[in-house]
Design an enzyme around this catalytic site. Structure first.
Site, mmCIF file in Angstrom:
data_model
loop_
_atom_site.group_PDB
_atom_site.id
_atom_site.type_symbol
_atom_site.label_atom_id
_atom_site.label_comp_id
_atom_site.label_asym_id
_atom_site.label_seq_id
_atom_site.Cartn_x
_atom_site.Cartn_y
_atom_site.Cartn_z
ATOM 1 C CD GLN A 1 -3.304 -0.053 2.023
ATOM 2 O OE1 GLN A 1 -3.130 -1.075 2.375
ATOM 3 N NE2 GLN A 1 -4.389 0.657 2.354
ATOM 4 C CB SER B 1 2.503 -4.715 4.001
ATOM 5 O OG SER B 1 1.325 -4.609 4.597
ATOM 6 C CG LEU B 2 -1.469 -5.600 -0.656
ATOM 7 C CD1 LEU B 2 -0.877 -5.720 -2.145
ATOM 8 C CD2 LEU B 2 -2.555 -6.917 -0.532
ATOM 9 N NE ARG C 1 -2.698 -8.493 4.866
ATOM 10 C CZ ARG C 1 -1.967 -7.053 4.300
ATOM 11 N NH1 ARG C 1 -2.293 -6.404 3.526
ATOM 12 N NH2 ARG C 1 -0.919 -6.827 5.123
ATOM 13 C CG HIS D 1 1.944 -3.609 9.437
ATOM 14 N ND1 HIS D 1 2.056 -4.888 9.172
ATOM 15 C CD2 HIS D 1 1.764 -2.935 8.189
ATOM 16 C CE1 HIS D 1 1.745 -5.361 7.921
ATOM 17 N NE2 HIS D 1 1.728 -3.940 7.294
ATOM 18 C CD GLN E 1 2.010 -8.990 6.168
ATOM 19 O OE1 GLN E 1 0.662 -8.738 5.947
ATOM 20 N NE2 GLN E 1 2.587 -8.978 5.031
#
Lengths: 342, 391
Positions: B5, B83-84, B108, B187, B235
């Site tokens: 992102q 991340s993603l 998600r 996060h 995560q």
């Protein structure tokens, strides 16, 4: 009293603007260099070199490709150090190009995007904008009536206060107008802008402007903005289409600084802080405030070059403790710098 | 490497949707809207909303990957995603198919978009250790490290008020604080409810073991077999250990080539920074020079400020870093020395200004992570230990 940060536009820039602050305020220097790092690859040279290495404040500094990012870098850096010193703007007001600075400070635009947009638009104007002259004219409030015969190819591009308007037009037409103004003994001054912003001369650039604007990612504003086109207050819904249109309106149509400020002070008292390099907007406000107004106006930097003193005075005008400046921020100033029990 | 992102922009994907019509149609079927329209036109201004951003990035990353394999015939030796982007790394390692991955990402994105009570900010030019020490010193226990992107770029995440409070703390010397426009505190601990729901969703599925090693955000080590449910769910609320991930990969081979797959170059820029910092750390100036710089506490400005535009930035960053570390340790040492010799109530005098007789009111402490200072009786202010001597 709500604080309005005002960001000035083209022609308020000059060589060496903020030089003393750059030399002696480590965080101002850091933010300027951060902006420089973003701008340099886009313009092919260093902003800080352009501003602080060559030329004094009388050397012409009017190439749009340089002045656009330089003004944004300067205004952003100055706003940052003010805010880091505890200043909290309640409203942001951008005059012309200053609209981009306001959007960045307000969180609507990422700094990188704002600088890139300013550079790209400068390239469009430099390649396609017909050359023009912009002229500040003083003491002729009814210029359109008085010079009705001389205004072909010219437009009033900004109304700053009753006795101060800006006229822009083709170089030829403006030459004729200047001859008449000189003959009549009317005070006027050529501005350091070579394009006809805020006039019909911008109209052919709309398509390319909008193509650039459509690439902007607009985020929600954290501080409301006051528009200098219509005096409206924008609280920052992130409607990108609305933002694009508003940006174009800002660049295309005349600046209505006079009615914008009058509209604001009709609703209450404000502290107007000029976060540009020249203090011109603070001066405009001075002439716009009614005699009995308790609103205030302050410049943060002016062309005198005594930046530290002016900056410290501006902080004090907001009731903020300013660190005492020595040759640099040396440890002995710590007591003053953080000597606060608040 | 696949970005996450923040790398989205209208127009991303370009001709890829037409190049992969079947996958594009599958994506539309899973999502219930046109992914091509979202990425190229974004007519409803949704691309910035997490529940749309994540599927859009996943699809663009995936199609970019397939295009690259088609064009070059090369397959990667290692995979990683920010991340993603980790979902794309696992897709490329054939842990799941395109549609399954998209369903996971859709879920998600929806779960993460529901967390709207947090904020995030980037802090540049401070080390992770400095940041953690300052957070502890200021009692900001609810702030988590969301991304550790480079040794000098960290993203913090947590409750809105706590992240706002960080602004004043992280603006000294060359340290920059930049608020980020995210809808929630990704996060961070605030994402634990989302993690639990996502874990339950993941548990219903079967995943293959990675065919190519995938370096995990969670551990900065390769995914073990059968860890996908645990790693992908944790995560969501754990630090993205990107800096460590890159260092791990660089340690595997001297000539590791990093290729960013997807829109933009955000990860490539991070790797440039990581490499610059590593290279400069290997060539640090002599200690005496650094000592002198720290001693005078002069503005930390790049020595090459007037040199060409692009070069000084890296130097400045590294200067700041070495000076930071040095000053940080020195300040701690000064404070310890002072407190061992001078109890509260010690009479002192200033060496640089005429304040008369001063009396300390607190033990000495480290301010801003690097200034050794003590609070003075009746003065309402801190004095730097460097300017004081016992009276």
């Amino acid at each position: 009293m709500p604080v309005v940060f005002m960001f000035s536009g083209q022609s308020s820039q000059y060589h060496q603007m903020g030089r003393e602050l750059y030399d002696r305020h480590p965080r101002f220097r850091m933010w300027m260099e951060h902006c420089d790092e973003i701008a340099a690859p886009l313009i092919g040279c260093s902003l800080c070199d352009l501003l602080y290495r060559d030329g004094d404040k009388r050397t012409p500094f009017d190439r749009l490709l340089h002045t656009n990012p330089a003004l944004i870098a300067f205004e952003y850096s100055l706003a940052r150090v003010l805010m880091e010193a505890g200043a909290r703007p309640d409203y942001l007001l951008g005059y012309s190009l200053g609209e981009l600075s306001a959007m960045i400070v307000g969180g609507a635009l990422a700094l990188e995007q704002g600088i890139e947009f300013a550079v790209e638009y400068a390239r469009v104007v430099e390649s396609e904008g017909p050359p023009a002259t912009m002229l500040a004219v003083i003491d002729v409030p009814d210029i359109e009536r008085r010079y009705v015969g001389q205004l072909a190819g010219c437009w009033v591009s900004a109304r700053n206060f009753d006795r101060h308007v800006v006229v822009a037009g083709t170089v030829e037409a403006m030459k004729r107008l200047r001859t008449m103004l000189t003959r009549d003994g009317v005070a006027h001054q050529v501005l350091a802008v070579n394009y006809g912003f805020h006039t019909e001369m911008q109209q052919p650039l709309e398509t390319r402007f909008m193509a650039l604007a459509r690439n902007l990612t607009v985020n929600p504003l954290r501080v409301p903005m006051v528009s200098c086109s219509d005096g409206a207050i924008y609280d920052g819904s992130a409607d990108a289409g609305g933002w694009q249109q508003r940006l174009w309106t800002t660049f295309r149509h005349p600046v209505a600084f006079d009615t914008t400020i009058r509209g604001l002070v009709d609703t209450g008292d404000f502290h107007f802080l000029d976060v540009g390099p020249s203090g011109t907007l603070a001066t405009f406000v001075k002439y716009l405030l009614p005699a009995d107004s308790t609103s205030r106006f302050t410049e943060v930097i002016n062309p005198s070059g005594r930046d530290i003193q002016t900056y410290v005075n501006a902080l004090r005008s907001m009731g903020l403790d300013a660190p005492q400046w020595h040759e640099a921020m040396v440890p002995s100033t710590l007591a003053a710098a953080v000597g606060v029990s608040r | 490497m696949f970005p996450g992102q923040g790398s989205q922009a209208r127009g991303m994907g370009g001709i890829l949707f037409d190049a992969f019509p079947e996958l594009t149609a599958k994506a539309d079927a899973v999502l219930g809207y046109s992914i091509k329209e979202l990425c190229l036109e974004d007519p409803r201004r949704e691309l910035g909303k997490t529940q749309f951003t994540q599927p859009a990035l996943y699809v663009v990353n995936a199609l970019s990957y397939y295009k690259r394999i088609q064009d070059t015939g090369e397959t990667p030796d290692y995979l990683a995603g920010h991340s993603l982007g980790e979902f794309n790394a696992l897709l490329a390692a054939e842990c799941f198919d395109f549609e399954t991955g998209l369903k996971l990402v859709k879920k998600r994105g929806e779960l993460m978009s529901q967390a709207t009570d947090g904020a995030m900010a980037a802090i540049v030019n401070a080390t992770r250790e400095q940041i953690e020490a300052l957070l502890k010193e200021k009692g900001l226990d609810n702030v988590d490290i969301a991304n550790h992107n480079t040794p000098l770029q960290t993203v913090i995440s947590g409750p809105v008020a706590d992240i706002a409070a960080c602004q004043e703390i992280f603006q000294f010397d060359r340290v920059m604080y930049v608020p980020l426009n995210t809808s929630g505190a990704f996060h961070s601990r605030l994402m634990i409810p989302a993690r639990q729901k996502f874990e339950a969703y993941l548990k219903k599925r079967k995943f293959a073991k990675p065919k190519i090693p995938v370096i995990a955000n969670l551990t900065a080590q390769a995914y073990p077999n059968d860890a996908i449910v645990e790693y992908l769910s944790r995560q969501i609320h754990s630090t993205v250990r990107w800096s460590d991930t890159i260092h791990h990969l660089m340690a595997l081979s001297d000539d590791m080539a990093f290729v960013e797959i997807g829109h933009g170059d955000v990860l490539t820029k991070m790797i440039l920074k990581i490499k610059q910092i590593a290279a400069n750390a290997a060539a640090e100036p002599a200690p005496a020079v650094r000592g002198a710089a720290a001693e005078t506490a002069a503005p930390v400005s790049p020595p090459a400020a007037s040199a060409s535009a692009t070069a000084p930035a890296a130097d400045a960053t590294v200067d700041a870093r070495s000076v930071h570390n040095d000053r940080f340790a020195r300040a701690e040492q000064k404070v310890a020395d002072w407190n061992s010799r001078h109890p509260v109530g010690t009479g002192v005098k200033s060496l640089v200004a005429e304040y008369g007789h001063l009396v300390t009111r607190t033990p000495a402490m480290v301010l801003f992570g690097h200034r050794a200072a003590v609070y003075m009786e009746g003065f309402n202010g801190y004095f730097d230990l460097d300017e004081l001597a016992a009276a």
